[in-house]
Design an enzyme around this catalytic site. Structure first.
Site, PDB file in Angstrom:
ATOM      1  CB  CYS A 323      -1.120 -17.576   2.219  1.00  8.29           C
ATOM      2  SG  CYS A 323      -2.134 -16.090   2.339  1.00  8.29           S
ATOM      3  CD  GLU A 357      -0.834 -21.523   1.244  1.00  8.47           C
ATOM      4  OE1 GLU A 357      -2.049 -21.493   1.004  1.00  8.47           O
ATOM      5  OE2 GLU A 357      -0.055 -20.608   0.922  1.00  8.47           O
TER       6      GLU A 357
END
Length: 365
Positions: A323, A357
């Site tokens: 992330c 992401e």
């Protein structure tokens, strides 16, 4: 939050900008072309949090716009799911005329699902009493005529569940349906439709795997449950107690027989694998019996610590969900010495923001 950036007409251009930025940032690792998985341009977030503003008899949701440096009223919210937007309108209409429910209410959190459940958390700067509970129960009963809803009240050192503090999400992944218990105030993937694409990608790139799988930072079992079909056995670790409990629920709900969850940190597990320390939680588990050729990691934004990274580097194949591209890049500086990147993906979990992401599959050289 930057409200001006939330324009579905510019979504494709913003996503292309992310792709270019990502490819340029990782060019030194000789990655294949980035496979891009787009989000819906609106109504993609399954959870949202709003502060509450009291203005005489009026009461409304607001967020803070960091660009304008001011609070912005949010009667509706473009990124939030249709279900959340519907609940926002219905809830505020009930809260406004109810002194017990609105008194010192400062925040409302919503957690929704594709399966149609929604959880509403009401946060207060006061202790909640029996009158609040009675009024909240009446509110739940009224909203239940339109919604599959549960309500939670929170105050300092106080939490009141009228029924339950979780929702159960149902995700259609390829030809299978997976059920996931998602607990209030615990981490869940915010963009459910992109989360499905992430699961399908992970299944696809590991479909010819041999042996067992080790997963670190498994959360509620989101990936390990879906990936279990590709491996003989799966061993997964997670430190947060609520997430481990949710993972055990999800394992049973999905009928997974070859997955075991251990509650411990990635750092402690690294020490156990290196036989630096012994742990009571590992009694009865023969780590040496696992033949893990593949390791899956989905670490927090800080990335993987040095000791765990050394453990990860010992596996033939590394599936890394990140992330935070910055810490992924830092970790790849080490992993690239022994592994090459064979798959590279961008999952747009967070449209209209700089967040990216990513998914990377590495294989030993």
């Amino acid at each position: 939050m930057n409200l001006a950036a939330m324009d579905p007409q510019t979504y494709d251009a913003q996503l292309e900008h992310k792709r270019i930025k990502l490819e340029q940032a990782f060019a030194q690792f000789e990655t294949p072309s980035v496979e891009v998985f787009a989000s819906e341009p609106a109504n993609y977030r399954m959870r949202a949090e709003f502060r509450m503003w009291h203005d005489g008899d009026d009461l409304y949701y607001y967020m803070f716009d960091k660009v304008l440096n001011e609070k912005v009223r949010c009667d509706q919210y473009l990124p939030a799911s249709v279900l959340i937007n519907q609940m926002m309108s219905a809830l505020i209409a009930e809260l406004k005329p109810n002194p017990s429910l609105r008194h010192k209410l400062f925040q409302v959190d919503f957690l929704s699902t594709l399966s149609g459940e929604i959880l509403v958390s009401l946060l207060y700067h006061r202790q909640l009493d029996d009158q609040w509970r009675t009024n909240a129960a009446a509110l739940k009963a009224k909203l239940s005529s339109q919604f599959n809803v549960n309500i939670i009240g929170r105050a300092r050192k106080q939490k009141i569940d009228l029924d339950k503090d979780f929702v159960v999400e149902s995700l259609q992944v390829n030809d299978k349906t997976f059920l996931y218990k998602q607990i209030e105030n615990s981490f869940t993937q915010p963009n459910a439709k992109v989360a499905v694409k992430m699961l399908e990608w992970a299944i696809d790139v590991t479909q010819d795997s041999q042996g067992d799988l080790l997963e670190l930072y498994c959360g509620n079992g989101n990936f390990s449950i879906a990936l279990a079909q590709n491996f003989n056995r799966v061993l997964a670790t997670e430190l947060a107690k609520p997430s481990v409990e949710a993972a055990q629920y999800n394992i049973e709900a999905n009928g997974i027989k070859n997955l075991q969850i251990i509650r411990m940190s990635a750092e402690d597990f690294s020490d156990a694998m290196a036989k630096k320390r012994s742990f009571r939680r590992l009694e009865g588990i023969d780590l040496d019996s696992y033949v893990c050729n593949t390791i899956f990691v989905d670490p927090p934004r800080a990335g993987i610590d040095p000791d765990t990274l050394a453990l990860v580097q010992g596996y033939e194949r590394i599936l890394y969900i990140s992330c935070n591209p910055d810490t992924l890049k830092d970790n790849l500086e080490q992993l690239y010495k022994t592994h090459r990147v064979t798959q590279f993906a961008l999952f747009d979990q967070f449209p209209y923001t700089d967040h990216m992401e990513t998914g990377v599959l590495l294989e030993r050289r």
